[in-house]
Design an enzyme around this catalytic site. Structure first.
Site, PDB file in Angstrom:
ATOM      1  N   ASP A 160       0.739  -1.381   0.000  1.00  0.00           N
ATOM      2  CA  ASP A 160       0.189  -0.077  -0.044  1.00  0.00           C
ATOM      3  C   ASP A 160       0.843   1.159   0.064  1.00  0.00           C
ATOM      4  O   ASP A 160       1.964   1.317   0.683  1.00  0.00           O
ATOM      5  CB  ASP A 160      -0.913  -0.066   1.119  1.00  0.00           C
ATOM      6  CG  ASP A 160      -2.165   0.892   1.134  1.00  0.00           C
ATOM      7  OD1 ASP A 160      -3.255   0.546   0.906  1.00  0.00           O
ATOM      8  OD2 ASP A 160      -1.869   2.412   1.077  1.00  0.00           O
ATOM      9  N   ILE A 161       0.323   2.215  -0.637  1.00  0.00           N
ATOM     10  CA  ILE A 161       1.222   3.460  -0.965  1.00  0.00           C
ATOM     11  C   ILE A 161       1.197   4.248   0.403  1.00  0.00           C
ATOM     12  O   ILE A 161       2.110   5.138   0.599  1.00  0.00           O
ATOM     13  CB  ILE A 161       0.813   4.281  -2.064  1.00  0.00           C
ATOM     14  CG1 ILE A 161       1.868   5.029  -2.605  1.00  0.00           C
ATOM     15  CG2 ILE A 161      -0.632   4.923  -1.926  1.00  0.00           C
ATOM     16  CD1 ILE A 161       1.673   5.851  -4.050  1.00  0.00           C
ATOM     17  N   GLU A 187     -12.315   3.170  -1.279  1.00  0.00           N
ATOM     18  CA  GLU A 187     -11.872   4.462  -2.145  1.00  0.00           C
ATOM     19  C   GLU A 187     -11.657   4.121  -3.475  1.00  0.00           C
ATOM     20  O   GLU A 187     -11.902   4.807  -4.601  1.00  0.00           O
ATOM     21  CB  GLU A 187     -10.743   5.195  -1.613  1.00  0.00           C
ATOM     22  CG  GLU A 187     -11.068   5.767  -0.066  1.00  0.00           C
ATOM     23  CD  GLU A 187      -9.468   6.090   0.361  1.00  0.00           C
ATOM     24  OE1 GLU A 187      -8.222   6.118  -0.181  1.00  0.00           O
ATOM     25  OE2 GLU A 187      -9.469   6.756   1.585  1.00  0.00           O
ATOM     26  N   VAL A 188     -11.000   2.648  -3.589  1.00  0.00           N
ATOM     27  CA  VAL A 188     -10.610   2.432  -5.173  1.00  0.00           C
ATOM     28  C   VAL A 188     -11.390   1.278  -5.552  1.00  0.00           C
ATOM     29  O   VAL A 188     -11.887   0.227  -4.864  1.00  0.00           O
ATOM     30  CB  VAL A 188      -9.230   1.854  -4.998  1.00  0.00           C
ATOM     31  CG1 VAL A 188      -9.120   1.443  -6.444  1.00  0.00           C
ATOM     32  CG2 VAL A 188      -8.296   2.985  -4.513  1.00  0.00           C
ATOM     33  N   HIS A 224      -6.804  -5.677   1.994  1.00  0.00           N
ATOM     34  CA  HIS A 224      -5.817  -5.164   2.784  1.00  0.00           C
ATOM     35  C   HIS A 224      -5.279  -6.340   3.668  1.00  0.00           C
ATOM     36  O   HIS A 224      -6.066  -6.956   4.336  1.00  0.00           O
ATOM     37  CB  HIS A 224      -6.221  -3.948   3.657  1.00  0.00           C
ATOM     38  CG  HIS A 224      -6.685  -2.956   3.183  1.00  0.00           C
ATOM     39  ND1 HIS A 224      -6.150  -1.682   2.889  1.00  0.00           N
ATOM     40  CD2 HIS A 224      -8.081  -2.824   2.513  1.00  0.00           C
ATOM     41  CE1 HIS A 224      -6.780  -0.864   2.253  1.00  0.00           C
ATOM     42  NE2 HIS A 224      -8.198  -1.453   1.854  1.00  0.00           N
ATOM     43  N   HIS A 283     -10.433  -5.378  -3.632  1.00  0.00           N
ATOM     44  CA  HIS A 283      -9.042  -5.696  -3.007  1.00  0.00           C
ATOM     45  C   HIS A 283      -9.203  -6.028  -1.422  1.00  0.00           C
ATOM     46  O   HIS A 283     -10.165  -5.576  -0.694  1.00  0.00           O
ATOM     47  CB  HIS A 283      -8.202  -4.370  -3.162  1.00  0.00           C
ATOM     48  CG  HIS A 283      -8.686  -3.227  -2.588  1.00  0.00           C
ATOM     49  ND1 HIS A 283      -9.651  -2.459  -3.282  1.00  0.00           N
ATOM     50  CD2 HIS A 283      -8.535  -2.497  -1.466  1.00  0.00           C
ATOM     51  CE1 HIS A 283     -10.151  -1.285  -2.636  1.00  0.00           C
ATOM     52  NE2 HIS A 283      -9.402  -1.346  -1.342  1.00  0.00           N
TER      53      HIS A 283
HETATM   54  P1  AMP Z   1      -9.682   1.217   0.045  1.00  0.00           P
HETATM   55  O1  AMP Z   1     -10.112   2.610   0.896  1.00  0.00           O
HETATM   56  O2  AMP Z   1     -10.408   0.175   0.978  1.00  0.00           O
HETATM   57  O3  AMP Z   1     -10.423   1.351  -1.335  1.00  0.00           O
HETATM   58  O4  AMP Z   1      -8.319   1.208  -0.131  1.00  0.00           O
HETATM   59  C1  AMP Z   1      -7.486   2.068  -0.976  1.00  0.00           C
HETATM   60  C2  AMP Z   1      -5.983   1.593  -0.682  1.00  0.00           C
HETATM   61  O5  AMP Z   1      -5.334   1.682  -1.793  1.00  0.00           O
HETATM   62  C3  AMP Z   1      -5.663   2.911   0.335  1.00  0.00           C
HETATM   63  O6  AMP Z   1      -4.992   2.289   1.505  1.00  0.00           O
HETATM   64  C4  AMP Z   1      -4.597   3.490  -0.489  1.00  0.00           C
HETATM   65  O7  AMP Z   1      -3.496   4.017   0.103  1.00  0.00           O
HETATM   66  C5  AMP Z   1      -4.146   2.578  -1.502  1.00  0.00           C
HETATM   67  N1  AMP Z   1      -3.643   3.111  -2.795  1.00  0.00           N
HETATM   68  C6  AMP Z   1      -4.093   4.095  -3.614  1.00  0.00           C
HETATM   69  N2  AMP Z   1      -3.379   4.032  -4.609  1.00  0.00           N
HETATM   70  C7  AMP Z   1      -2.523   3.336  -4.622  1.00  0.00           C
HETATM   71  C8  AMP Z   1      -1.208   3.196  -5.405  1.00  0.00           C
HETATM   72  N3  AMP Z   1      -0.981   3.899  -6.488  1.00  0.00           N
HETATM   73  N4  AMP Z   1      -0.518   2.138  -4.844  1.00  0.00           N
HETATM   74  C9  AMP Z   1      -0.573   1.589  -3.930  1.00  0.00           C
HETATM   75  N5  AMP Z   1      -1.500   1.689  -2.866  1.00  0.00           N
HETATM   76  C10 AMP Z   1      -2.494   2.659  -3.291  1.00  0.00           C
END
Ligand code: AMP
Length: 129
Positions: free
Chosen positions: A39-40, A105-106, A112, A110
């Site tokens: 994770d970034i 958010e994405v 974690h 996925h």
């Molecule tokens: P969620 O809130 O469950 O959708 O988690 C999305 C996660 O993606 C967050 O923890 C972000 O820090 C992570 N994230 C967003 N962009 C990137 C990226 N380019 N590379 C790695 N992790 C990312």
């Protein structure tokens, strides 16, 4: 646009772009079914994301629509990465957010994987008011 956790799938989402190689990631593991990367913005000493390779928005449509082999392959990678990261003895947490209340958010399904310290409460208290 808010993330609902439900289809339609947005091919412009950041994890789709990582899968297509348009954006780099710190890769941990990859096979035919899934990709794992750091994770970034890590929230624990180990914070790895595992994503399936298919176009699935959330846990809901992945488990309803993906082939059994893809689902099994995905979850095997989650636990294999936990082992490879040295977390089996100390323990770890796997978590998937879905939609607005889940804090997703994405909009690409996925999981974690957190570990490397005591992780505390599973769900923080609701904000006052
Ligand atoms: P969620 O809130 O469950 O959708 O988690 C999305 C996660 O993606 C967050 O923890 C972000 O820090 C992570 N994230 C967003 N962009 C990137 C990226 N380019 N590379 C790695 N992790 C990312």
């Amino acid at each position: 646009m808010s993330v609902t956790g439900l289809p339609p799938y947005d091919d412009a989402n950041i994890f789709a772009r990582i899968l297509r190689g348009e954006i780099p990631c710190k890769k941990v593991a990859e096979d035919a079914h899934a990709l794992a990367f750091h994770d970034i913005h890590p929230q624990a000493p180990v914070h790895v994301l595992v994503i399936p390779k298919g176009r699935w928005v959330s846990a809901a449509d992945f488990h309803a629509g993906a082939e059994a082999e893809a689902i099994a392959g995905f979850w095997r990678m989650v636990t294999a990465v936990a082992k490879e990261q040295g977390l089996e003895a100390s323990g770890y947490r796997i978590l998937s957010n879905m939609g607005q209340d889940g804090g997703q958010e994405v909009p690409h399904f996925h999981v974690h994987l957190f570990g490397g310290r005591r992780l505390g409460r599973m769900v923080p208290p609701a904000p006052a008011g």
